[in-house]
Design a protein around this motif. Structure first.
Motif, mmCIF file in Angstrom:
data_model
loop_
_atom_site.group_PDB
_atom_site.id
_atom_site.type_symbol
_atom_site.label_atom_id
_atom_site.label_comp_id
_atom_site.label_asym_id
_atom_site.label_seq_id
_atom_site.Cartn_x
_atom_site.Cartn_y
_atom_site.Cartn_z
ATOM 1 N N UNK A 183 14.650 53.869 35.438
ATOM 2 C CA UNK A 183 15.792 54.560 34.843
ATOM 3 C C UNK A 183 16.970 53.574 34.794
ATOM 4 N N UNK A 184 17.603 53.456 33.662
ATOM 5 C CA UNK A 184 18.678 52.479 33.490
ATOM 6 C C UNK A 184 19.938 53.177 32.994
ATOM 7 N N UNK A 185 21.042 52.936 33.698
ATOM 8 C CA UNK A 185 22.363 53.370 33.258
ATOM 9 C C UNK A 185 23.148 52.129 32.862
ATOM 10 N N UNK A 186 23.784 52.179 31.708
ATOM 11 C CA UNK A 186 24.591 51.055 31.247
ATOM 12 C C UNK A 186 26.073 51.318 31.501
ATOM 13 N N UNK A 187 26.743 50.308 32.034
ATOM 14 C CA UNK A 187 28.191 50.381 32.240
ATOM 15 C C UNK A 187 28.904 49.774 31.042
ATOM 16 N N UNK A 188 30.183 50.033 30.957
ATOM 17 C CA UNK A 188 30.985 49.491 29.866
ATOM 18 C C UNK A 188 31.170 47.994 30.076
ATOM 19 N N UNK A 189 30.685 47.145 29.173
ATOM 20 C CA UNK A 189 30.800 45.698 29.373
ATOM 21 C C UNK A 189 32.227 45.181 29.267
ATOM 22 N N UNK A 190 33.146 46.016 28.772
ATOM 23 C CA UNK A 190 34.546 45.597 28.645
ATOM 24 C C UNK A 190 35.350 45.950 29.883
ATOM 25 N N UNK A 191 34.678 46.058 31.018
ATOM 26 C CA UNK A 191 35.332 46.322 32.299
ATOM 27 C C UNK A 191 34.815 45.296 33.300
ATOM 28 N N UNK A 192 35.718 44.581 33.958
ATOM 29 C CA UNK A 192 35.310 43.627 34.979
ATOM 30 C C UNK A 192 34.801 44.328 36.219
ATOM 31 N N UNK A 193 34.000 43.624 37.006
ATOM 32 C CA UNK A 193 33.338 44.233 38.154
ATOM 33 C C UNK A 193 34.269 44.898 39.133
ATOM 34 N N UNK A 194 35.387 44.257 39.461
ATOM 35 C CA UNK A 194 36.269 44.828 40.486
ATOM 36 C C UNK A 194 37.125 45.965 39.950
ATOM 37 N N UNK A 195 37.159 46.165 38.639
ATOM 38 C CA UNK A 195 37.870 47.291 38.024
ATOM 39 C C UNK A 195 36.893 48.408 37.621
ATOM 40 N N UNK A 196 35.670 48.356 38.149
ATOM 41 C CA UNK A 196 34.600 49.218 37.629
ATOM 42 C C UNK A 196 34.356 50.477 38.455
ATOM 43 N N UNK A 197 35.308 50.877 39.296
ATOM 44 C CA UNK A 197 35.084 52.023 40.187
ATOM 45 C C UNK A 197 34.727 53.296 39.436
#
Length: 536
Positions: A183-197
């Motif tokens: 199962x794969x969920x995709x995050x928004x690629x226009x968000x940096x890792x530390x701003x991804x809460x």
């Protein structure tokens, strides 16, 4: 409750002038519009693809029903033990979200073989594993994934039934996981890792563990309008202005303490957000997470520290620097407020808050060590069951004991601007008491002392150590595990990888002229007691 801040400023005129400029320049509303020009031409390319976090309180809503449906499906199968494999921004937000919600989430953010083995052996039959990596190539997370796949396969469990992947679309992990039937969920690629809460990285593991992620998004949405407004009562604008203004006059440490917050671990998340965002170009704000508002570095504080409490039980602020803040509000509001404040502080300081130019250096050094290309360190001496390593140029000739070596390291400390960073590459659950040395060293030195578990701090404060002001001295603690653990289909073990990370990061710091002392324990039995005399 939304969110609010109370500020204390030594130079109110300077703070008001900063706020006036930010308001006149429309910075808060500009961030809300995702204006990539706010941090200057050099930052524009990076910021243009890193600002989508401002709208996540609405943009992530579509994920909630899918996450809830998967949680119900898994629980119907008796799978209610959720493990998260991730580093930095992929793990710290879910950890604090689940803490606030009072639900269990087993966070695996280490390369320590004992730590990894314990996580795998705990409730394997009930476990579902979330593997989170923005790039899809994080070596720690890939190694953990491989170990879990082997454990499931050895137990005659199909990994595709137990592993959930969170990553950016098009990443190597996305492609491999899709091919494997995960199962794969995709995050928004226009968000940096530390701003991804508030992206899939924060809400997928939290939701599967049982947190109310819809309410979390509601909390962030409730403060969003205030954070987008160019007014002096915008809490994010005010906090960012204070942190940036203080840093510009040399008050560049931020001592963080919970003030009765139901999410006490928020400090660790703020630490990685602020340190990694601001620590570059020999500038930045160093977060110092302390145990309470009575702990050393808070009481007493140092003249180069801003005191920041978060939570409803506001203490009386009396910082030695004259700079401080109390930040209160719901967790979702705090997350969005701190993201705004960090981006705004970056503008005031004059850096790009969205890149992390020095994080890769430690990764490259660790890879070189694993590939045999890095120079193997020679010990300075052995004292009992502790082998001592030191970077060149600062350890006095004839030093023969751990006590003497620690004294020599602390003698390198700048009494006005310096800090001590303790970095423990050990099992952060079993060896949790070692964190007590932070307070002991703060009392001993009268200077800010940070404590980080390796390797997870490499993805957060590690950027500040190498890119921020060169005022730190570094104490690494490594040790022999109870037993090593192979990384399936890789030519190294977990312990070899962990050691390479410690040695590699130490080498990068040494190359920058920073003093590094590494104490390697022959056994990790009672590390606090065995190091107490030397450190306290």
């Amino acid at each position: 409750m939304s969110a609010g801040v109370e500020l204390v400023a030594s130079d109110k005129g300077a703070l008001e002038a900063t706020l006036d400029r930010l308001i006149a320049d429309g910075v808060a509303s500009g961030i809300a519009r995702q204006d990539s020009t706010l941090w200057g031409p050099a930052a524009e390319e990076e910021s243009a693809k890193r600002l989508a976090w401002v709208s996540l309180s609405s943009a992530s809503r579509h994920l909630v029903p899918e996450i809830m449906a998967l949680r119900d499906e898994l629980r119907a199968q008796g799978l209610d033990h959720v493990v998260l494999c991730g580093m930095g921004g992929s793990s710290l937000a879910p950890e604090v979200i689940c803490e606030a919600a009072g639900v269990d989430l087993d966070v695996l953010d280490s390369s320590d073989p004992d730590f990894v083995r314990t996580a795998i052996e705990k409730d394997l039959a009930r476990s579902v594993v979330v593997v989170s990596s923005k790039s899809g190539g994080t070596v720690e997370t890939d190694s953990q994934k491989r170990a879990w796949e082997k454990a499931f396969t050895d137990a005659r469990i199909d990994p595709a039934e137990r592993i959930v992947v969170v990553t950016d679309p098009g990443s190597p992990l996305s492609e491999a996981a899709t091919a494997a039937g995960y199962r794969v969920f995709h995050a928004d690629p226009a968000v940096g890792g530390r701003y991804s809460a508030l992206t899939a990285f924060g809400i997928v593991p939290s939701g599967l563990a049982g947190a109310d992620i819809s309410a979390l998004l509601d909390e962030a949405d409730a403060v969003r309008a205030a954070l987008e407004t160019d007014t002096a009562d915008n809490p994010g604008l005010a906090l960012g202005a204070l942190l940036g203004t203080a840093a510009r006059v040399g008050v560049d440490k931020m001592v963080l303490a919970s003030a009765g917050a139901p999410y006490a671990g928020l400090g660790d998340w703020i630490e990685q957000l602020v340190a990694e965002s601001t620590g570059k170009d020999s500038l930045g704000i160093l977060p110092v997470v302390v145990e309470s508002t009575e702990a050393p570095n808070w009481q007493p504080s140092t003249p180069d520290s801003v005191l920041v409490a978060y939570g409803p039980k506001a203490p009386v602020l009396s910082p030695a620097s004259g700079w401080g803040a109390v930040v209160d509000g719901s967790l979702g509001a705090q997350l969005l407020l701190w993201e705004y404040a960090t981006a705004i502080a970056g503008r005031v300081i004059g850096i790009n808050p969205f890149d992390q130019p020095d994080v890769e250096s430690a990764k490259a050094a660790a890879r070189a060590m694993l590939d045999g290309g890095g120079a193997q360190p020679e010990p300075a001496f052995v004292d009992g069951d502790v082998t001592v390593y030191a970077s060149p140029g600062w350890l006095p000739e004839g030093t023969a004991t751990v006590v003497e070596a620690v004294e020599a390291l602390l003698a390198q400390l700048d009494p006005q601007h310096g800090y001590v960073a303790v970095q423990a590459y050990l099992d952060r659950h079993r060896d949790a008491d070692l964190a007590m040395v932070r307070g002991r060293l703060a009392e001993r030195t009268g200077r800010p002392v940070t404590f980080g578990w390796g390797p997870r701090f490499l993805h957060s404060t590690g950027q500040y150590h190498k890119g921020g002001p060169a005022t730190g001295v570094y104490l690494q603690v490594t040790g022999q595990p109870e037993a090593d653990l192979a990384v399936p289909d890789r030519p190294f073990t977990f312990h070899e990888f962990l050691t390479a990370q410690a040695v590699g990061d130490g080498q990068v710091l040494a190359d920058k002229g920073q003093p590094v002392l590494r104490l390697h324990l022959a056994s990790t039995d009672d590390p606090t007691g065995r190091l107490g005399e030397a450190l306290g």
